[in-house]
Design an enzyme around this catalytic site. Structure first.
Site, PDB file in Angstrom:
ATOM      1  N   TYR A 166       0.825  -1.203   0.000  1.00 50.62           N
ATOM      2  CA  TYR A 166       0.000   0.000   0.000  1.00 50.62           C
ATOM      3  C   TYR A 166       0.858   1.251   0.000  1.00 50.62           C
ATOM      4  O   TYR A 166       1.770   1.385   0.811  1.00 50.62           O
ATOM      5  CB  TYR A 166      -0.936  -0.023   1.215  1.00 50.62           C
ATOM      6  CG  TYR A 166      -1.983  -1.107   1.058  1.00 50.62           C
ATOM      7  CD1 TYR A 166      -3.196  -0.838   0.446  1.00 50.62           C
ATOM      8  CD2 TYR A 166      -1.703  -2.422   1.434  1.00 50.62           C
ATOM      9  CE1 TYR A 166      -4.128  -1.844   0.233  1.00 50.62           C
ATOM     10  CE2 TYR A 166      -2.623  -3.434   1.227  1.00 50.62           C
ATOM     11  CZ  TYR A 166      -3.835  -3.136   0.632  1.00 50.62           C
ATOM     12  OH  TYR A 166      -4.745  -4.141   0.408  1.00 50.62           O
TER      13      TYR A 166
HETATM   14  O1  3PO Z   1      -9.413  -4.568   0.404  1.00 53.15           O
HETATM   15  P1  3PO Z   1      -9.434  -6.032   0.689  1.00 53.15           P
HETATM   16  O2  3PO Z   1      -9.079  -6.367   2.083  1.00 53.15           O
HETATM   17  O3  3PO Z   1     -10.684  -6.730   0.203  1.00 53.15           O
HETATM   18  O4  3PO Z   1      -8.214  -6.517  -0.139  1.00 53.15           O
HETATM   19  P2  3PO Z   1      -8.018  -7.498  -1.364  1.00 53.15           P
HETATM   20  O5  3PO Z   1      -8.640  -8.830  -1.121  1.00 53.15           O
HETATM   21  O6  3PO Z   1      -6.562  -7.489  -1.616  1.00 53.15           O
HETATM   22  O7  3PO Z   1      -8.781  -6.750  -2.513  1.00 53.15           O
HETATM   23  P3  3PO Z   1      -9.613  -7.312  -3.760  1.00 53.15           P
HETATM   24  O8  3PO Z   1     -10.872  -7.818  -3.209  1.00 53.15           O
HETATM   25  O9  3PO Z   1      -9.810  -6.097  -4.634  1.00 53.15           O
HETATM   26  O10 3PO Z   1      -8.809  -8.376  -4.424  1.00 53.15           O
END
Ligand code: 3PO
EC number: 3.6.1.25
Length: 154
Positions: free
Chosen positions: A29
């Protein structure tokens, strides 16, 4: 505006392991504030940068763009908050939907969650027996929060 409507669940048992091919994800991030996250991710052979707004229920604004893998690697190692998140993602089709099962590594090893993307918050879907309790509203499970509060410290 891009919109993501996604619900997140815990996973039980190990049936999910054989149902999809694992793809290695490395992500970090540039901003992990809840008002706006800016994520860089290498997923298999491709890379993306993704901006997300604050969640309201299961809904967030989402804007995602492909970027060169070499640029993503530089951003991950040079600019992103550390440590990075590493996980295997398996895509598993059930009925009309695709579940994304994330098996976390490193400080988050032992955590497995399943996400389903929907067209509307109240859209019906089939819940397979390896999917258990819903955690959509529990911010501990946001990937952006697992950096500072990894599963091993819960
Ligand atoms: O933001 P989150 O925790 O849902 O993180 P992610 O699983 O890495 O994001 P995505 O659902 O866009 O793959």
């Amino acid at each position: 505006m891009g919109v993501e409507i996604e619900r997140k669940f815990l996973v039980q048992g190990s049936a999910w392991k054989t149902l999809g091919e694992p793809v290695f994800f490395r992500q970090g991030y540039l901003s992990s504030q809840k008002e706006r996250t800016v994520r860089v991710r290498i997923e298999g052979e491709r890379a993306v940068i993704t901006i997300k707004s604050k969640s309201v229920g299961a809904t967030r604004g989402e804007w995602e763009y492909p970027i060169p893998v070499a640029d993503a690697a530089e951003l991950l190692d040079g600019l992103c908050e550390q440590p990075l998140i590493e996980k295997y993602r398996r895509k598993i089709a059930v009925g009309a939907h695709v579940w994304e099962v994330d098996e976390f590594l490193g400080a988050n090893a032992g955590l497995v969650v399943a996400e389903i993307e929907l067209g509307a918050e109240d859209e019906a879907f089939d819940q397979p027996d390896w999917v258990s309790d819903e955690v959509t509203d529990d911010a501990r499970y946001y990937n952006s929060n697992l950096i500072r509060h990894p599963y091993c410290n819960w």
